[in-house]
Design an enzyme around this catalytic site. Structure first.
Site, mmCIF file in Angstrom:
data_model
loop_
_atom_site.group_PDB
_atom_site.id
_atom_site.type_symbol
_atom_site.label_atom_id
_atom_site.label_comp_id
_atom_site.label_asym_id
_atom_site.label_seq_id
_atom_site.Cartn_x
_atom_site.Cartn_y
_atom_site.Cartn_z
ATOM 1 C CG HIS A 16 -2.010 1.020 1.173
ATOM 2 N ND1 HIS A 16 -3.348 0.683 1.221
ATOM 3 C CD2 HIS A 16 -1.982 2.374 1.069
ATOM 4 C CE1 HIS A 16 -4.090 1.785 1.162
ATOM 5 N NE2 HIS A 16 -3.264 2.828 1.069
ATOM 6 N N GLY A 173 -10.304 7.771 -1.550
ATOM 7 C CA GLY A 173 -10.964 9.045 -1.325
ATOM 8 C C GLY A 173 -11.774 9.036 -0.047
ATOM 9 C CD GLU A 203 -7.103 6.650 5.805
ATOM 10 O OE1 GLU A 203 -6.043 7.267 5.961
ATOM 11 O OE2 GLU A 203 -7.643 6.490 4.687
#
Length: 376
Positions: A16, A173, A203
């Site tokens: 990532h 996003g 997140e």
């Protein structure tokens, strides 16, 4: 605390990492000059590096993302994109990374006339140049954006370039107000095409975002997933006192499913602190995920924004949680097992580079040569 020198020498795997979040500050300045972009807060590379990190380490995801306006602005020509991709591979190789999946949203580089095909091809060329020079394998993950309506087109783009090193599709996003199930057409295309999916979830939004990513969209990995801790019961008998640390006493149904199905978590500890997803590295739930034997992987997210390398990420964890060199190897193997390349290639990297590399650093005898059994 593990030394940075030892960690850099260890063969590592990165799943990532955002291409537009890892530019060198000097490259940003060079490309801004070449493309006549005048929006940088400063043209001094050292000051610019400090600006990016100060902006990112604000405890706010919206402020964290502010710096991307500048990196994206200078990734608007084929030569610029190829240079950024090459330098990404070079920087990762110098940090001891042997395999990396680097993600980006191609649509962001079409603001000055490039088409999507040109963007992806430029990244391919940059990665191929880096692979030719350094002992690293680089693959692409193409991102769509949650607040846009072209996710199906991005998924089609990703699948169309699977033979050129694109191994996965992601959606990124702002999570709140933009659920992943709003992009079902894109994910259904990937599933029909047997194409790998990772989704930013958990997140800035809680477990429902993760649940949607898995059960509606068919994600094979979860990007971040740090807020999965909210689906666990934790007892803290000593208020964090030494010897009486908080422990997980029960997993909720989502957490249990993710652990039992071995769904990888792409954790990005330093980034999570910068965005305010967790208050401090010492409070990051990675220690609970590791203790409960989740498929944990450690990642950088945005190396420029968080002023971090993968080796430094591990060093910070060793300081915060006293993770050991054995832990670093286990986390690296978790990442390689979770990579989106084929089974044979995963095994070849595990037995050809990762295990021998860690054995050498321990001073252990070299492993016997690896060869995939015919029946495997």
């Amino acid at each position: 605390m593990l030394s940075l020198e030892t960690l850099r020498a260890a063969p590592k795997v990165l799943l990532h990492d955002h291409l537009d979040g890892g530019l060198r500050p000097g490259t940003v300045v060079d490309l801004a000059r070449d493309q006549k972009y005048t929006g940088l807060p400063t043209n001094d590379p050292g000051e610019l590096a400090r600006w990016f990190h100060a902006s990112a380490a604000s405890g706010s995801l919206s402020l964290y993302l502010r710096g991307f306006a500048h990196t994206i602005a200078v990734m608007q020509t084929v030569d610029a994109i190829e240079r950024v991709a090459y330098e990404c591979g070079e920087d990762l190789a110098h940090d001891g990374v042997v395999y990396a999946e680097v993600r980006y949203a191609p649509v962001f580089s079409t603001q000055r006339g490039l088409n999507l095909e040109q963007v992806v091809t430029a990244v391919v060329r940059g990665f191929e140049r880096a692979e030719a020079r350094y002992p690293i394998t680089l693959r692409q993950i193409i991102c769509a954006m949650r607040d846009r309506t072209d996710s199906l087109e991005m998924a089609e783009l990703a699948v169309a370039h699977r033979e050129q090193g694109v191994v996965g599709f992601d959606i990124a996003g702002e999570e709140a107000g933009h659920p992943p199930k709003a992009h079902l057409d894109a994910f259904q295309l990937c599933r029909r095409e047997n194409f790998s999916i990772t989704i930013h979830a958990g997140e800035a939004f809680g477990p429902p975002s993760i649940w949607q990513a898995l059960q509606y969209c068919g994600a094979h990995r979860i990007g971040h997933g740090v807020r999965l801790i909210e689906d666990m019961a934790i007892v803290d008998p000593g208020g964090g006192a030494p010897g009486r640390e908080a422990t997980v006493v029960k997993l909720g149904p989502l957490a249990a499913y993710i652990r039992d199905k071995r769904i990888p978590l792409e954790l990005c500890p330093s980034s999570n602190v910068d965005t305010g997803a967790v208050a401090s590295l010492e409070e990051h739930p990675i220690r609970h995920f590791m203790a409960q034997r989740f498929r944990v992987t450690v990642n950088t997210d945005n190396r420029l924004m968080s002023d971090v390398t993968l080796s430094e990420e591990f060093r910070r964890l060793s300081r915060a949680f006293a993770i050991t060199f054995d832990d670093v190897e286990k986390l690296t193997l978790n990442a390689m097992k979770s990579a989106f390349v084929g089974y044979d290639e995963r095994l070849a990297l595990i037995y050809g580079k990762i295990k021998p590399g860690f054995a050498k650093l321990r001073g252990e005898p070299a492993l016997a040569g690896y060869r995939l059994p015919p029946s495997a």
